[in-house]
Scaffold this active site. Sequence first.
Site, PDB file in Angstrom:
ATOM      1  N   ASN A   1      35.354  49.824  -1.536  1.00  0.00           N
ATOM      2  CA  ASN A   1      34.493  48.515  -1.509  1.00  0.00           C
ATOM      3  C   ASN A   1      33.195  48.818  -1.153  1.00  0.00           C
ATOM      4  O   ASN A   1      32.494  49.563  -1.809  1.00  0.00           O
ATOM      5  CB  ASN A   1      35.165  47.421  -0.405  1.00  0.00           C
ATOM      6  CG  ASN A   1      34.823  46.217  -0.878  1.00  0.00           C
ATOM      7  OD1 ASN A   1      33.670  45.807  -1.013  1.00  0.00           O
ATOM      8  ND2 ASN A   1      35.877  45.285  -0.883  1.00  0.00           N
TER       9      ASN A   1
ATOM     10  N   ASP B   1      33.968  44.868   4.579  1.00  0.00           N
ATOM     11  CA  ASP B   1      33.583  44.506   3.228  1.00  0.00           C
ATOM     12  C   ASP B   1      32.398  45.327   2.596  1.00  0.00           C
ATOM     13  O   ASP B   1      32.080  46.349   1.816  1.00  0.00           O
ATOM     14  CB  ASP B   1      33.756  43.069   3.064  1.00  0.00           C
ATOM     15  CG  ASP B   1      33.563  42.921   1.433  1.00  0.00           C
ATOM     16  OD1 ASP B   1      33.428  43.764   0.520  1.00  0.00           O
ATOM     17  OD2 ASP B   1      34.001  41.524   1.111  1.00  0.00           O
TER      18      ASP B   1
END
EC number: 3.1.1.17
Length: 301
Positions: free
Chosen positions: A176, A230
């Site tokens: 990610n 994230d």
Amino acid sequence: MEGEFEIIDPVFQRYVLHNAKLEKLATGFRWTEGPVWFADAGALLFSDIPNNAIMRWIEGVGVSVYRSPSNYANGNTRDREGRLITCSHGQRAVVRTEQDGSLTVLCDRYNGKRLNSPNDVVVKSDGTVWFSDPHYGIKMDYEGGRAEQELPCNVYRFDPHTGRLDVMADDFGGPNGLAFSPDESRLYIADTGAFHDDNAERHIRVFDLEAEGRLKGGNVFHTVSPGAADGFRCDEDGNVWTSAADGVHCVSPEGRLLGKVRVPEMVANVTFGGRGRSRLFICASTSLYSIYLNRRGVQKP
């Protein structure tokens, strides 16, 4: 807890401004991501992925649409010439916006097979484009379109000078966010796990960059809790400011949690911008926030 900040290590006191408040700059989005600061325009661009748009925020002006449809844009950054580089779920590609506004697909295939759904992207000082390619955008229609997965979830490096695309890391469940350390000797990469795998590993790993451009290592650097890492960015001292379920966490170069900026929504990604690059812009679920810090982000074009 002191105002907007949670002090875990005393060193974090030096990084925050206790009279600086968390500001909600805009709201009403579906899922904000990919913030990138344009100092020359005094503007922040960010993606609202499910709404298929890239938005633009300017101080004193507010929010407007920069590009719609955006082909389900996710992560954004700038290259060494200041051009916008975007990860497109819809095109399953990494795309560059030229100075005249036209779009150039930098890469959308590897060895003849389609990329999954490029997610986040950074540009190294040599101009190479590094990006993660998990399968999130092709596993559902909400942030792209369901499609057959043709490649593993890899991390790639694209050289715009030669057109070469190389796999740099191939042992992630769902790569990610990624960011270079200030001196580019390290690359941090988040693994948020395979789609709908509740038992997947969710952490940040750190790699050393060798002289030949290869990655070495890949040990776990830090595990965010609650939530997952994230997206993140580094400050001038090498601290990693990462998204989390309860706000933004500041992690030392040694992997130690120093403190938190509390945010009332789950955070997806952050970037530094504003005067002196000391304003942290925060993409959090349905809203865009910012807060001033006593640290500067790593300088970009």
